[in-house]
Scaffold this active site. Sequence first.
Site, PDB file in Angstrom:
ATOM      1  N   ARG A 104       0.778  -1.423  -0.123  1.00  0.00           N
ATOM      2  CA  ARG A 104      -0.003  -0.036  -0.016  1.00  0.00           C
ATOM      3  C   ARG A 104       0.842   1.241   0.153  1.00  0.00           C
ATOM      4  O   ARG A 104       2.014   1.257   0.773  1.00  0.00           O
ATOM      5  CB  ARG A 104      -0.884   0.055   1.013  1.00  0.00           C
ATOM      6  CG  ARG A 104      -2.002  -1.083   1.296  1.00  0.00           C
ATOM      7  CD  ARG A 104      -2.973  -0.730  -0.038  1.00  0.00           C
ATOM      8  NE  ARG A 104      -4.243  -1.553   0.049  1.00  0.00           N
ATOM      9  CZ  ARG A 104      -4.355  -2.639  -0.678  1.00  0.00           C
ATOM     10  NH1 ARG A 104      -3.165  -2.990  -1.445  1.00  0.00           N
ATOM     11  NH2 ARG A 104      -5.315  -3.542  -0.942  1.00  0.00           N
ATOM     12  N   ASP A 156       4.894  -0.272  -6.612  1.00  0.00           N
ATOM     13  CA  ASP A 156       3.748  -0.601  -7.540  1.00  0.00           C
ATOM     14  C   ASP A 156       2.461   0.159  -7.069  1.00  0.00           C
ATOM     15  O   ASP A 156       1.490  -0.031  -7.388  1.00  0.00           O
ATOM     16  CB  ASP A 156       3.464  -2.051  -7.542  1.00  0.00           C
ATOM     17  CG  ASP A 156       2.222  -2.390  -8.333  1.00  0.00           C
ATOM     18  OD1 ASP A 156       2.364  -2.137  -9.545  1.00  0.00           O
ATOM     19  OD2 ASP A 156       1.466  -3.166  -7.579  1.00  0.00           O
ATOM     20  N   GLU A 200      -2.187   7.696  -5.022  1.00  0.00           N
ATOM     21  CA  GLU A 200      -2.675   7.025  -6.223  1.00  0.00           C
ATOM     22  C   GLU A 200      -4.186   7.316  -6.740  1.00  0.00           C
ATOM     23  O   GLU A 200      -4.647   7.186  -7.817  1.00  0.00           O
ATOM     24  CB  GLU A 200      -2.438   5.602  -6.352  1.00  0.00           C
ATOM     25  CG  GLU A 200      -2.982   4.660  -5.357  1.00  0.00           C
ATOM     26  CD  GLU A 200      -2.839   3.146  -5.411  1.00  0.00           C
ATOM     27  OE1 GLU A 200      -3.535   2.346  -5.781  1.00  0.00           O
ATOM     28  OE2 GLU A 200      -1.385   3.066  -5.067  1.00  0.00           O
ATOM     29  N   HIS A 223      -0.253  -0.156  -9.550  1.00  0.00           N
ATOM     30  CA  HIS A 223      -0.830  -1.159  -8.908  1.00  0.00           C
ATOM     31  C   HIS A 223      -1.383  -2.481  -9.608  1.00  0.00           C
ATOM     32  O   HIS A 223      -2.397  -2.852  -9.423  1.00  0.00           O
ATOM     33  CB  HIS A 223      -2.109  -0.410  -8.310  1.00  0.00           C
ATOM     34  CG  HIS A 223      -2.583  -0.904  -7.008  1.00  0.00           C
ATOM     35  ND1 HIS A 223      -2.743  -0.283  -5.902  1.00  0.00           N
ATOM     36  CD2 HIS A 223      -2.737  -2.197  -6.431  1.00  0.00           C
ATOM     37  CE1 HIS A 223      -3.208  -0.894  -4.720  1.00  0.00           C
ATOM     38  NE2 HIS A 223      -3.076  -2.249  -5.205  1.00  0.00           N
TER      39      HIS A 223
END
Length: 331
Positions: free
Chosen positions: A233, A257, A262, A294
């Site tokens: 996260r 990632d 985001e 992600h």
Amino acid sequence: MEILAFGVQADEKPLIERAFAGHHEVRCLDVFLNEDTAPIAAGYEAISTSVNADLGARVLELLAAGGTRMVAQRSTGFNNIDLDVAERLGMTVARVSYYSPYAVAEFAWALAMAVNRRIVRASTRTRDFDFRLDGLMGRDMHGRTAGVLGTGKIGEAFARIAHGFGMRLLGWDVAENPACMELGMRYVPKDQLLADSDLISLHVPLMPETRHLIDAPALKAMRDDAILVNSSRGGLIDTAALVAELREGRFTGVGLDVYEAEAGLFFLDKSLEAIEDDTLARLVTFPNVLVTSHQAYYTVDAVGQIVDATVRNVLDYTEGRRSENVLVPRS
């Protein structure tokens, strides 16, 4: 009953439609759930949402006013959901408590190896027929130390891959994982793990106590030539502090990632727009940083398991059952 599914990716849509076939009708939308799109759900008793949905108080109130009584989130994380408000509104909330840990662990390793061996830079060069090796030197992982923050199913899968590389293993978690200890992992305080690890990978959930787990002091504690990977996260890392350290020329590589801001960016095409997030814009300019959107979970195996669990969650709701996936039970 017809289910409304928000934030459905093109690759995901046929999997969702096949999984619900014979049970309930499903309408798939590519838009994400937020305050502006919540009115679309009016008249739908059950909806399904993605990890970047806004399920704060205002959105939940709009959903409840429109008749929604059940939210089935297609993810393990649920830090985007105000569970107290959902309970007050009498809404049932369920998530996917388990899916393939290998998808995320393998992708975390893909990030680690890509920044270590300068894969993106090398690929860009060869597309321009530049075949020099200058600036592409990496390091063997064999014999080095991997620090795993969070040693649940995904952290364990990551550690098994590290063990296969012949790495020493350090772990940090609230509870020790016997399977990791069998691999030779040694559990140590967080500060020691940060100081002694060549590669650090994050696999803990985002909660108030883990927000900015990797803050400015934690980054200072890391080796200058360390590799940092986050496939869990975004809020686990203080991104502004990370940018400050990168500006000082620190770290062999950083693979991300996820990003703490985001929402409203990831899963969307922003290529023709000016990015207003100065921190992200600066982050992606560093040659030793690789940011992906992600996608660690995004394998046919993991998404298939997520979709199947989501269907079971909806069926459990309609048939009055309760499983380990339920965060707020049916009132």
